[in-house]
Write a protein that holds these residues in place. Structure first.
Motif: not given
Length: 191
Positions: A61-80
């Motif tokens: 899902l090439f165009g959505f990598h940034f959005l998906m990475a931010m969402a997953v990072a927020m879920i696991v408590g990682g640095n966005v």
């Protein structure tokens, strides 16, 4: 502007620099690594965010990598911001290999076993939706285990590097503020 070029680069020059950096890939990767290490968060948060970016980079899902990475990072408590840096693992040089690997692993997981994958439609942009899903489904299924494994590896490497960097930085700062041996502490005037 202070650091603006006198003659702006042409589109061709911008494209060339995007594909092949002016100085070298080694220097660009060093700079990128320093940017990750200098983030101000706990080693766990930085490593978890970076790992989220690596995990998401495996998806097609090439165009959505940034959005998906931010969402997953927020879920696991990682640095966005570290998650955004982690998505750089997926780039034009690595995408062909990553997508081939995720398609092959997904094809195997879905039970197609030793059979070779069926030939793909020549033009996926104008292919019917069923043809596109025949490609995307194995890629998405294969991206999950590959992303989890590479994300876990990235987590441990980045966490160790950030811990070492932050410990060395604390030591440097503490050494700066320690009074030198043999000198009396300076007196504050007016006391």
């Amino acid at each position: 502007m202070l650091f603006r070029r006198r003659t702006p680069p042409s589109r061709t020059e911008k494209l060339r620099v995007a594909v092949w950096p002016r100085q070298s890939w080694k220097r660009s990767l060093k700079y990128f690594g320093k940017r990750v290490l200098r983030l101000s968060a706990s080693p766990h948060a930085i490593a978890a965010g970076f790992a989220c970016g690596v995990l998401v980079s495996w998806t097609p899902l090439f165009g959505f990598h940034f959005l998906m990475a931010m969402a997953v990072a927020m879920i696991v408590g990682g640095n966005v911001l570290a998650a955004l840096f982690g998505t750089v693992v997926g780039n034009p040089l690595t995408f062909p290999l990553m997508w081939w690997a995720s398609y092959s692993v997904g094809h195997w997981i879905l039970g197609h076993g030793g059979r070779p994958p069926p030939p793909l439609h020549a033009d996926l942009f104008h292919a019917p939706w069923a043809e596109i899903m025949r490609v995307l489904r194995p890629m998405l299924v294969g991206a999950l285990p590959l992303g989890v494994v590479s994300g876990a590896i990235a987590y441990f490497i980045v966490r160790a590097a950030v811990r070492a960097y932050q410990a060395a930085r604390r030591e440097r700062l503490a050494a700066r503020h320690r009074p030198e041996a043999g000198h009396a502490p300076s007196e504050v005037p007016g006391e």
